[in-house]
Write a protein that holds these residues in place. Structure first.
Motif, mmCIF file in Angstrom:
data_model
loop_
_atom_site.group_PDB
_atom_site.id
_atom_site.type_symbol
_atom_site.label_atom_id
_atom_site.label_comp_id
_atom_site.label_asym_id
_atom_site.label_seq_id
_atom_site.Cartn_x
_atom_site.Cartn_y
_atom_site.Cartn_z
ATOM 1 N N LEU A 320 0.851 -1.106 -0.072
ATOM 2 C CA LEU A 320 -0.099 0.114 0.147
ATOM 3 C C LEU A 320 0.901 1.227 -0.065
ATOM 4 N N GLY A 321 2.039 1.178 0.629
ATOM 5 C CA GLY A 321 2.919 2.324 0.526
ATOM 6 C C GLY A 321 2.558 3.197 1.858
ATOM 7 N N TRP A 322 2.029 2.272 2.562
ATOM 8 C CA TRP A 322 1.625 2.977 4.128
ATOM 9 C C TRP A 322 2.559 2.690 4.898
ATOM 10 N N ALA A 323 2.680 3.771 6.114
ATOM 11 C CA ALA A 323 3.444 4.034 7.174
ATOM 12 C C ALA A 323 2.865 4.687 8.218
ATOM 13 N N PRO A 324 2.954 4.076 9.401
ATOM 14 C CA PRO A 324 2.142 4.818 10.795
ATOM 15 C C PRO A 324 3.211 6.311 10.782
ATOM 16 N N THR A 325 2.352 7.107 11.356
ATOM 17 C CA THR A 325 3.008 8.653 11.579
ATOM 18 C C THR A 325 3.093 8.784 13.152
ATOM 19 N N ARG A 326 2.228 7.872 13.926
ATOM 20 C CA ARG A 326 2.417 7.926 15.474
ATOM 21 C C ARG A 326 2.535 6.536 15.867
ATOM 22 N N SER A 327 3.398 6.665 16.970
ATOM 23 C CA SER A 327 3.344 5.324 17.622
ATOM 24 C C SER A 327 2.143 4.880 18.287
ATOM 25 N N ALA A 328 2.248 3.591 18.692
ATOM 26 C CA ALA A 328 1.171 3.119 19.644
ATOM 27 C C ALA A 328 1.356 3.979 20.977
ATOM 28 N N LYS A 329 2.586 4.095 21.561
ATOM 29 C CA LYS A 329 2.545 4.680 22.895
ATOM 30 C C LYS A 329 1.786 6.084 22.464
ATOM 31 N N ASP A 330 2.087 6.943 21.727
ATOM 32 C CA ASP A 330 1.609 8.404 21.597
ATOM 33 C C ASP A 330 -0.254 8.045 21.288
ATOM 34 N N ALA A 331 -0.338 7.290 20.690
ATOM 35 C CA ALA A 331 -1.676 7.026 20.486
ATOM 36 C C ALA A 331 -2.572 6.795 21.737
ATOM 37 N N VAL A 332 -1.957 5.948 22.517
ATOM 38 C CA VAL A 332 -2.566 5.323 23.924
ATOM 39 C C VAL A 332 -2.506 6.634 24.701
ATOM 40 N N ALA A 333 -1.536 7.297 24.828
ATOM 41 C CA ALA A 333 -1.314 8.715 25.853
ATOM 42 C C ALA A 333 -2.286 9.498 25.331
#
Length: 549
Positions: A320-333
Motif C-alpha cells: 500500500l505504501g502505508w506507514a504509521p505517523t504516530r507510535s502506539a505509545k503516543d496514540a494510547v497516551a
C-alpha cells in the motif's frame, strides 16, 4: 472516483472521511450511518448521506435495497459499520456485525460495485501459542503475517464475529471472482475525538475519568503476558484510503511499529510502576465488574487481549505504501488524556462525555454561542431572590444530568428498536440543553455544587439497578417506563425555560431566545412521544415486538 463508506460517523469512519477528502482522486463520498451527523461540520460536510440500519432493527430485504441504492455508481465500498455494545445481547451483535456485513456485500453485488474494503481486526486472528511462552515483561512474542489463521478466539464476541466475517469474505471471494476484496486488520484504534465513546464502550460511566490522569494510579495492575498493538485513527484512515484508491486486494495488518508491554503501558500512566497478575484472576475480576454493571467491557476482551498474535505490518508498507505517523505509545497516551478530560467530537457516535461543544439544536453552533445569545449583558436586578433562583437551577441541573445519563444508556441498549434514531436525536438535544444550563448557571455564579452533582450521579446509577419486573433479560416495560420518565423531565424543562423567559428582563436574559428553547424542547417531546407510542403498542402484547428479535 466515488467511494461509499458504511459506519462513516464513527471513530474510524470519521478518520476515513478526513483521509478521503485529502485525496484529489476521490471526487464523491457517500456516507452511510444509522445516525447521520451534522452536515455542516467537517469531515461530514459535502458528503452524500444515507441513514440506513444494516441489521439492528431492519429486515434483510429492506436494508439490502437501501444499501444498493446508496452504493449506486460507487467505485469502492469501505465497510466499517460494527457495534460492540450491548455485550449481553449476543444475537443483536451477531445480527449487526456478521449478518450486516453479509447484507453490505449483497448490496455491493446488486449495485455493481467492483471493489470492497472490509474492516477486519487483530481480533480476527486465532490464538497464538507463542503468547503463552513469553516469560519476561521485556520480551515480545514473534510478529505474525497475514497468513496466520484468522478464525477468532472463543469467548470473545468481538473476536468470534470478526473471525466469522473473515470466513464469509473467503466464501464471497470464491463466489464473486470479479469483485476485488481487501480486508484491513488493525490493532487498537485511538484518537482524542473518540475518547468519550471508547470510555463508554469499555469502562462505562461508573469509572471516573480522572482515574486515567497521568500519575493517578500508584501502580498499574496488568495480566501477566499482556501485549498490545495500536494505531492512531488518522493512520488507519490513510490505510483505508490507500486500499480504496489503489484497488488493493487481500489482508493487511495495520499497526504502529512499537509493541506495548507492561513497562510501556505503565510509563504512559506516568509512574512507570506495574504489577503482573495471573490472567485468570484479572479475567474473573473483569467478569464480576461487568456482571455488576461497574464496567461495560466483559471478560471476552481479556481472552482476546491475551490470545491474539502480534502483527507484522510490513505488507501494508510494501504493497500500500502505508506507514504509521504516530507510535502506539503516543496514540494510547493521547486517548487516555482525552478520556480524563471527557473529550469527544460532534458526531452521533462520538459525543463528548461532559460539556462538549455539542451542536446546539435550537440555534446551530456551540453551547457557548447559545450562552452569548441568551445573555443581554445586564445583571440580575434586586427584584430577583437569588437564593430561590439558585435552588431552581440546582434542581434542574440535577434533573438534566439524570436525563442525560439515562438517554446515554438508552442509545446503547435500544439499538434494536425502530425508534432508536429518535432516542439518539433526543439524547443529543437534551445533552446540549444540559450543557447550556450549566454554562448559564455558571454565568450567574450559581454552578452546581459537588454534592448535588454526586447525588444526581448516584441516583441515576441506583435507578439502573431496577429490574423492571425481570432480572435476567430486558423487559418490554423498560422502554415504556423510561420514555414516560423522560417525557416528564422534558415537560419540566419547558417549565424552566418559561420561567426564565418570563423573568428575562430582571435576569439579564434575552426572552426571545428562551422561546426558541421552548420550541426545541417541544420537538424533543415529540421525539419521546414517538418512542412512547412504539413502546405502548408493543410492551403488553404477546403478538408484537418491542425489540427486534
Amino acid at each position: 472516483m466515488k467511494i461509499a463508506v458504511t459506519g462513516a460517523s464513527g471513530n474510524v469512519g470519521t478518520a476515513v472521511l478526513r483521509a478521503l477528502k485529502q485525496d484529489d482522486q476521490v471526487t464523491e463520498i457517500v456516507g452511510v450511518s444509522r445516525r447521520v451527523p451534522s452536515t455542516s461540520v467537517e469531515p461530514y460536510a459535502g458528503c452524500e448521506w444515507h441513514s440506513i440500519d444494516v441489521g439492528a432493527a431492519s429486515r434483510p430485504q429492506e436494508s439490502v435495497a437501501a444499501l444498493s441504492e446508496a452504493f449506486a455508481g460507487a467505485d469502492c465500498v469501505i465497510h466499517l459499520a460494527w457495534i460492540i455494545f450491548p455485550n449481553h445481547d449476543r444475537e443483536l451483535l451477531r445480527r449487526v456485525n456478521v449478518e450486516g456485513t453479509r447484507r453490505v456485500l449483497d448490496a455491493a453485488v446488486a449495485a455493481g460495485v467492483k471493489h470492497v474494503v472490509v474492516a477486519s481486526s487483530i481480533g480476527a486472528y486465532s490464538p497464538d501459542p507463542a503468547r503463552a511462552e513469553v516469560s519476561s515483561p521485556s520480551d515480545n512474542p514473534p510478529l505474525r503475517g497475514e497468513d496466520f489463521e484468522a478464525r477468532g478466539i472463543n469467548g470473545s464476541h468481538y473476536s468470534e464475529d470478526k473471525g466469522a466475517v473473515e470466513a464469509m469474505l473467503d466464501e464471497f471471494e470464491a463466489a464473486h471472482p470479479d469483485i476485488t476484496v481487501a480486508r484491513l486488520r488493525p490493532g487498537l484504534i485511538f484518537q482524542s475525538d473518540a475518547a468519550s465513546a471508547i470510555k463508554r464502550f469499555f469502562l462505562g460511566s461508573w469509572v471516573p475519568g480522572k482515574l486515567l490522569d497521568a500519575g493517578a494510579l500508584p501502580t498499574l495492575p496488568l495480566p501477566k503476558g499482556v501485549r498490545a498493538q495500536a494505531v492512531h485513527s488518522d493512520d488507519i484512515g490513510q490505510a483505508y484510503r490507500l486500499a480504496a484508491v489503489t484497488g488493493a486486494s487481500g489482508a493487511f495488518n495495520i499497526c504502529a511499529d512499537d509493541v506495548l508491554g507492561p513497562q510501556e503501558l505503565a510509563d504512559i500512566l506516568d509512574h512507570g510502576k506495574f504489577v503482573e497478575l495471573p490472567p485468570a484472576l484479572v479475567r474473573g475480576a473483569v467478569a464480576a465488574a461487568h456482571a455488576s454493571g461497574a464496567i461495560a467491557a466483559d471478560a471476552g476482551w481479556v481472552d482476546m487481549a491475551m490470545g491474539v498474535p502480534m502483527m507484522d505490518n510490513s505488507r501494508a508498507k510494501d504493497v500500500l505504501g502505508w506507514a504509521p505517523t504516530r507510535s502506539a505509545k503516543d496514540a494510547v497516551a493521547e486517548v487516555l488524556k482525552a478520556m480524563s478530560e471527557g473529550a469527544g467530537f460532534d458526531s452521533p457516535s462520538l459525543w463528548a462525555e461532559d460539556k462538549a461543544e455539542t451542536a446546539f439544536a435550537a440555534i446551530g453552533g456551540s453551547v457557548q454561542d447559545a450562552l452569548e445569545q441568551a445573555r443581554t449583558g445586564s445583571e440580575i436586578t434586586e427584584r430577583i431572590d437569588t437564593g430561590l433562583l439558585r435552588h431552581l437551577l440546582a434542581n434542574h441541573l440535577a434533573g438534566g444530568r439524570t436525563a442525560v445519563e439515562r438517554l446515554d444508556m438508552m442509545t446503547l441498549n435500544y439499538q434494536d428498536t425502530p425508534v432508536f434514531p429518535q432516542i439518539a436525536e433526543a439524547a443529543r438535544d437534551i445533552r446540549a440543553d444540559r450543557d447550556f444550563l450549566e454554562l448559564l448557571a455558571e454565568s450567574f455564579g450559581m454552578g452546581p455544587k459537588a454534592y448535588q452533582e454526586a447525588a444526581a450521579w448516584a441516583g441515576e446509577k441506583i435507578a439502573r439497578l431496577k429490574p423492571n419486573g425481570r432480572v435476567t433479560e430486558r423487559s418490554p416495560m423498560a422502554l415504556l417506563l423510561e420514555a414516560e420518565l423522560l417525557r416528564s423531565a422534558v415537560v419540566g424543562k419547558i417549565g424552566l425555560w418559561e420561567v426564565l423567559r418570563d423573568n428575562a428582563s430582571d435576569l439579564g436574559l434575552n426572552a426571545a431566545f428562551f422561546d426558541t428553547l421552548v420550541d426545541s424542547a417541544q420537538s424533543q417531546l415529540d421525539l419521546l412521544n414517538e418512542v412512547h407510542a412504539h413502546a405502548s403498542a408493543t410492551a403488553l402484547r404477546t403478538d408484537a415486538e418491542t425489540y427486534r428479535s
